[in-house]
Design a protein around this motif. Structure first.
Motif, PDB file in Angstrom:
ATOM      1  N   ASP A  44     -24.326  15.402   7.069  1.00 15.43           N
ATOM      2  CA  ASP A  44     -23.940  15.813   8.419  1.00 15.43           C
ATOM      3  C   ASP A  44     -22.612  15.150   8.765  1.00 15.43           C
ATOM      4  N   PHE A  46      -2.436   3.014   3.336  1.00 15.00           N
ATOM      5  CA  PHE A  46      -3.302   1.991   3.940  1.00 15.00           C
ATOM      6  C   PHE A  46      -2.402   0.941   4.566  1.00 15.00           C
ATOM      7  N   PHE A  85      -8.873  -3.711   4.992  1.00 11.18           N
ATOM      8  CA  PHE A  85      -8.525  -3.549   3.577  1.00 11.18           C
ATOM      9  C   PHE A  85      -7.302  -4.391   3.282  1.00 11.18           C
ATOM     10  N   VAL A 103     -23.472   5.273   8.918  1.00 11.49           N
ATOM     11  CA  VAL A 103     -22.599   6.454   8.927  1.00 11.49           C
ATOM     12  C   VAL A 103     -21.571   6.279   7.807  1.00 11.49           C
ATOM     13  N   GLY A 157     -21.022   2.406   2.042  1.00  8.20           N
ATOM     14  CA  GLY A 157     -22.249   2.909   2.663  1.00  8.20           C
ATOM     15  C   GLY A 157     -23.441   2.796   1.733  1.00  8.20           C
ATOM     16  N   THR A 207     -14.712  10.892   0.311  1.00  6.72           N
ATOM     17  CA  THR A 207     -14.612   9.427   0.197  1.00  6.72           C
ATOM     18  C   THR A 207     -13.192   9.102  -0.262  1.00  6.72           C
ATOM     19  N   GLY A 238     -11.959  -5.121  -2.367  1.00  9.98           N
ATOM     20  CA  GLY A 238     -12.515  -4.173  -1.395  1.00  9.98           C
ATOM     21  C   GLY A 238     -14.029  -4.104  -1.451  1.00  9.98           C
ATOM     22  N   ILE A 239     -14.572  -3.859  -2.633  1.00 12.67           N
ATOM     23  CA  ILE A 239     -16.023  -3.698  -2.748  1.00 12.67           C
ATOM     24  C   ILE A 239     -16.718  -5.038  -2.504  1.00 12.67           C
ATOM     25  N   PRO A 263      -5.342  -3.773  -3.382  1.00 16.16           N
ATOM     26  CA  PRO A 263      -6.362  -3.997  -4.424  1.00 16.16           C
ATOM     27  C   PRO A 263      -5.983  -4.937  -5.575  1.00 16.16           C
ATOM     28  N   LEU A 274      -2.156   7.806  -1.543  1.00 12.32           N
ATOM     29  CA  LEU A 274      -3.016   7.177  -0.524  1.00 12.32           C
ATOM     30  C   LEU A 274      -2.184   6.244   0.345  1.00 12.32           C
TER      31      LEU A 274
END
Ligand code: FAD
Length: 518
Positions: free
Chosen positions: A186, A321, A343, A8, A14, A45, A351-352, A346, A319
């Motif tokens: 969806d 967080f 998180f 999801v 994702g 996103t 993060g990635i 950065p 943003l």
């Protein structure tokens, strides 16, 4: 019967998870795992995440993406490290305060450990990062880490990328779908639990009830499955890492052929720091700050001042967080990956990489037998350690600062704001440098080289005078430092400018040299 996975969320986490699993678990073969990713066209996103860490090359290589395609289509540029400006001292007292965290490890041409000799002054008055690798000088000259003739994902100098986050998700999505991942647009409105408290199905507005053997929550900060439904608790670390907001802008270059830096600039500000990242045709710039120390309006002013003329006309995004993570990231038949489980700000672009490592572990621990309990325990323990160690590593950047000019920096230096683990390590490192023994190779994203670069970049003092008489290779060390200096000089004429390499790759792709036949 073949196993099924439902992911999801179609952000970076994702799609990277989908592509990685598709490749490793053979989604395109009848015996492999069937993978469906459902993403909402109503919920966006996070849209940031432009800096990476070198393991990204391994991930992109493993999912079978061609490096030239990545550079061309995700606007990727090469990142060879991070330059930290104004982190050590009050800017009014030290206008040139700077240090570099290179991705290249210390020169490996010799078996000798050069660091003790550097600590004893054998390299002269040269910063550690500059003394032990050629990378700092290459980056300062805005040069590339490799040649057009080097193979995919390989180079003499270690590197990661900067890229456009939205475009990266698209490139990886295409690759994942080529490997058999099914995509549904969806929005998941509801989640049903079975009699054991595991996920029984999810309900999509368009597709109705969707079921799978394993559910992966990549729904971002919403944490639709692992948080909202399963109630995995979020542990906050905001008492250690204060930054909890960011304001971001996309800034055009002054001219089309402007040099592209091949590092991130992280410039300390009154209540946080600004990132500055160069892509092909624009910069990504943002201010990460603490809302306890700065208003949103003041933060935007700081960012505009940093960007300079024209900044008032540029759009910005705000943003929020909170530093922290969920200690239970895998619960029964649900695994959270990406922002859904945590998180940390950065500063070192982690993060990635957390998502990459989670995808890798998940493939290795995949519950083929249907027993999720043991895999979940191992996964959760490993991710907890990994998050805790990264939090300490990020805190190190702030804790060692000598800045006293604002409450943000004074609060960051307060011993109550650092973990006992970090303070204990720093005590030890007063008398010996960090080594591989301080690193947990199976859990740590940052190895001893990174800890050393930050410590000594921040002017931390390790007193090894008691050991000086036991060090025998002063002359060899001196020669090695001189050789690195000479190699740095040679590298300046051997590699192209960063912009030239990127333009060449965009136009023609890499052209690896064919090996001569023996
Ligand atoms: P998102 O991008 O938020 O994606 C969530 C997805 O879930 C979306 O597709 C959404 O449509 C979908 N979704 C949500 N709810 C539903 C639902 N009910 N039904 C269906 N779909 C749903 N990381 C780095 O590595 N380097 C950096 O330099 C960096 N900088 C950052 C700067 C800031 C200010 C922030 C906040 C983060 C940064 N990150 C960075 C982190 C990075 O952005 C994320 O780790 C990365 O983008 C992954 O996000 P994600 O995919 O988990 O979540």
């Amino acid at each position: 019967m073949s196993k099924s996975v439902l992911i999801v969320g179609g952000g970076t986490a994702g799609w990277i998870t989908a592509a990685y699993m598709a490749r490793m678990l053979a989604a395109d073969t009848p015996g492999g795992v069937s993978i469906t990713l459902v993403e909402s066209d109503e919920i966006g996103t996070v849209g940031v995440g432009e800096g990476t860490f070198p393991i990204i090359r391994k991930t992109m290589g493993r999912i079978g993406l061609d490096e030239s395609e990545l550079i061309r289509e995700a606007d990727a540029t090469f990142k060879q490290g991070i330059r930290f400006n104004h982190w050590k001292r009050n800017p009014a007292d030290a206008p040139d305060d700077t240090y570099f965290h290179p991705f290249q490890v210390c020169s490996q041409h010799t078996d000798m450990d050069l660091l003790p000799y550097w600590l004893l002054g054998v390299a002269g008055d040269v910063p550690w990062a500059e003394a032990c690798t050629v990378q700092e000088r290459v980056v300062d000259a805005k040069l590339a880490p490799k040649l057009i003739t080097h193979p995919n994902y390989n180079a003499p100098l270690n590197y990661a990328y900067h890229f456009d986050a939205g475009k990266l998700a698209q490139v990886v999505r295409r690759r994942a779908m080529d490997m058999g991942v099914k995509r549904l647009i969806d929005t998941i409105d509801d989640v049903n639990l079975d009699e054991n408290g595991a996920i029984g199905s999810v309900l999509g507005r368009v597709n109705g009830e969707l079921t799978a053997d394993l559910y992966i929550d990549c729904s971002g900060f919403r944490a639709r499955l692992i948080g909202e439904t399963l109630g995995s608790e979020f542990t906050s670390y905001k008492d250690q890492l204060f930054c909890d907001r960011a304001v971001a802008m996309q800034v055009p270059y002054d001219r089309p052929d402007a040099p592209i830096p091949s590092c991130t600039y992280a410039t300390a500000q009154d209540a946080g720091w600004t990132w500055d990242i160069g892509l092909h045709n624009r910069r990504g710039v943002g201010y990460v700050y603490s809302s306890a120390h700065c208003t949103d309006e003041a933060a935007l002013d700081t960012l505009r001042r940093y960007v300079g003329p024209g900044a008032d006309e540029l759009k910005h995004r705000q943003l929020s967080f909170e530093a922290g993570f969920r200690k239970v990231q895998w619960h029964k038949n649900c695994v959270g990956i990406g922002l859904s489980v945590g998180f940390i700000e950065p500063l070192e672009a982690t993060g990635i990489s957390f998502a990459e490592v989670a995808a890798l572990m998940l493939c290795n621990l995949f519950p083929w037998s249907g027993d999720t309990e043991r895999s979940a325990r191992q996964f959760n323990e490993a991710m907890t350690k990994r998050f805790e160690h990264v939090i300490d590593f990020i805190k190190l950047h702030y804790y060692l600062s000598q800045r006293t000019d604002t409450a943000f920096w004074r609060d960051n230096r307060d011993p109550a704001s650092a973990s006992d683990y970090l303070k204990g390590k720093l005590e030890q490192w007063r008398h010996r440098p960090p080594s591989f023994l301080d690193i947990d190779a199976s859990h740590d994203i940052f190895d001893e080289n990174s800890w050393q670069y930050i410590l000594y970049g921040m002017d931390f003092k390790t007193d090894i005078s008691a050991r000086a008489g036991a060090l025998r290779f002063y002359d060899d060390a001196k020669r090695e430092f001189e050789s690195i200096r000479q190699q740095s000089q040679n590298a300046l004429s051997a590699v192209p400018t960063h912009r030239d390499l990127v333009s060449e790759v965009v136009a023609h792709g890499f052209r690896p040299k064919k090996r001569a036949r023996a």
